[in-house]
Design a protein around this motif. Structure first.
Motif, PDB file in Angstrom:
ATOM      1  N   ASN A  70       1.484  -3.141   1.965  1.00 54.02           N
ATOM      2  CA  ASN A  70       0.809  -3.555   0.723  1.00 54.02           C
ATOM      3  C   ASN A  70       1.506  -2.979  -0.505  1.00 54.02           C
ATOM      4  O   ASN A  70       1.852  -1.790  -0.540  1.00 54.02           O
TER       5      ASN A  70
ATOM      6  N   PHE B  68       1.198  -3.279  -5.031  1.00 51.34           N
ATOM      7  CA  PHE B  68       0.299  -3.694  -6.108  1.00 51.34           C
ATOM      8  C   PHE B  68       0.961  -3.482  -7.466  1.00 51.34           C
ATOM      9  O   PHE B  68       1.730  -2.544  -7.639  1.00 51.34           O
TER      10      PHE B  68
ATOM     11  N   TYR C 256      -0.509  -2.989 -11.401  1.00 47.19           N
ATOM     12  CA  TYR C 256      -1.635  -2.810 -12.321  1.00 47.19           C
ATOM     13  C   TYR C 256      -1.079  -2.678 -13.739  1.00 47.19           C
ATOM     14  O   TYR C 256       0.047  -2.267 -13.933  1.00 47.19           O
TER      15      TYR C 256
ATOM     16  N   LEU D  35      -5.890  -4.903 -12.004  1.00 46.48           N
ATOM     17  CA  LEU D  35      -4.932  -5.410 -11.029  1.00 46.48           C
ATOM     18  C   LEU D  35      -4.356  -6.749 -11.498  1.00 46.48           C
ATOM     19  O   LEU D  35      -5.097  -7.683 -11.801  1.00 46.48           O
TER      20      LEU D  35
ATOM     21  N   LEU E 124       1.770  -0.026 -13.805  1.00 48.87           N
ATOM     22  CA  LEU E 124       1.789   0.887 -12.674  1.00 48.87           C
ATOM     23  C   LEU E 124       1.914   0.108 -11.372  1.00 48.87           C
ATOM     24  O   LEU E 124       1.196  -0.865 -11.145  1.00 48.87           O
TER      25      LEU E 124
ATOM     26  N   GLN F 106      -3.794   4.571  -1.777  1.00 48.65           N
ATOM     27  CA  GLN F 106      -2.705   3.954  -2.522  1.00 48.65           C
ATOM     28  C   GLN F 106      -1.866   5.056  -3.168  1.00 48.65           C
ATOM     29  O   GLN F 106      -2.399   6.020  -3.708  1.00 48.65           O
TER      30      GLN F 106
ATOM     31  N   PHE G 214       0.881   5.756  -6.081  1.00 44.07           N
ATOM     32  CA  PHE G 214       1.292   5.156  -7.344  1.00 44.07           C
ATOM     33  C   PHE G 214       2.645   5.677  -7.812  1.00 44.07           C
ATOM     34  O   PHE G 214       3.009   6.842  -7.568  1.00 44.07           O
ATOM     35  N   GLY G 215       3.368   4.812  -8.512  1.00 44.98           N
ATOM     36  CA  GLY G 215       4.570   5.228  -9.206  1.00 44.98           C
ATOM     37  C   GLY G 215       4.216   5.877 -10.535  1.00 44.98           C
ATOM     38  O   GLY G 215       3.050   5.929 -10.919  1.00 44.98           O
TER      39      GLY G 215
END
Lengths: 115, 111
Positions: free
Chosen positions: A31, A33, A35, A45, A90, A104, A106-107
């Motif tokens: 997965n 994503f 945002y 999102l 993000l 999740q 995140f970067g």
């Protein structure tokens, strides 16, 4: 150490330009994503992908598209940037293991300014 | 998505415990309670999650009310590095993968 990296921390573009935001994860996650984060609106999102070449619209997909040609890379594309797309973007990834919570990761984010 | 309500901001002193409240009166039986936090100039990071029972990990504890309509994130001994925005999020465990972030609580830690 698990990592989600984004191609730029800061980006300045002009109205009408095509913009690519790149995200790479090294955790072999299915997965991914995208945002955006705006003051007073929190994180929202845009798109997510649960497999290579698969994508699903999030809550605010208008004006954006995505590409996932490889498992580790998820790109967000602004076809024609507009000033209202100035925001912090993000990227995140997670592994959908059945029966187990998948947090999740995140970067650090890309702050995009569209002039 | 069920909604959560958190105070906009809280302040505490270094090395003291911090209790961050979250109300989720419309929670359903299959919603898990998640907490993430966002340090300055960084992306959010996972803190803890739970369903019914209280949970502990190396970062924090999560206390869940018996009726599940509220929960409290507990930082046992706050440090300056705990200054962040803390988000309480409800999500179906095996449902949609997305996280729906509210406004969160901005936690300030005084030295």
């Amino acid at each position: 150490d698990v990592k989600v990296t984004q191609s730029s921390r800061y980006l300045v573009k002009r109205t009408g330009e095509k913009v690519f935001l790149e995200c790479v994860q090294d955790m072999d996650h299915e997965n991914m994503f995208w945002y955006r984060q705006d003051p007073g609106l929190g994180l929202r999102l845009i798109y997510f992908s649960y497999d290579v070449k698969m994508k699903e619209k999030g809550d605010i997909p208008e004006g954006y598209s995505v590409s996932r040609e490889k498992k580790e890379r998820f790109s967000l594309i602004l076809e024609s940037a507009s000033t209202n797309q100035t925001s912090m973007y993000l990227c995140a990834s997670s592994r959908p293991v059945a029966g187990v919570y998948n947090e999740q990761f995140f970067g650090p984010g890309t702050r995009l300014t569209v002039l | 998505d069920a909604k959560t309500t958190q105070p906009n901001s809280m302040e505490s002193n270094e090395e003291e415990p911090v209790h961050l409240p979250c109300n989720h009166s419309t929670i359903s039986g299959t919603d898990y309670i998640h907490w993430y936090r966002q340090l300055p100039s960084q992306g959010p990071e996972y803190v803890i999650h739970g369903l019914t029972s209280n949970v502990n990990n190396r970062m924090a504890s999560l206390a869940i009310a018996e009726d599940r309509k509220s929960s409290t994130l507990i930082l046992h001994r706050a440090t300056l590095r705990d200054a962040a925005v803390y988000y309480c999020i409800l999500r179906l465990f095996q449902g949609a993968q997305k996280l729906v972030f509210g406004q969160g609580t901005r936690l300030t830690i005084n030295p």
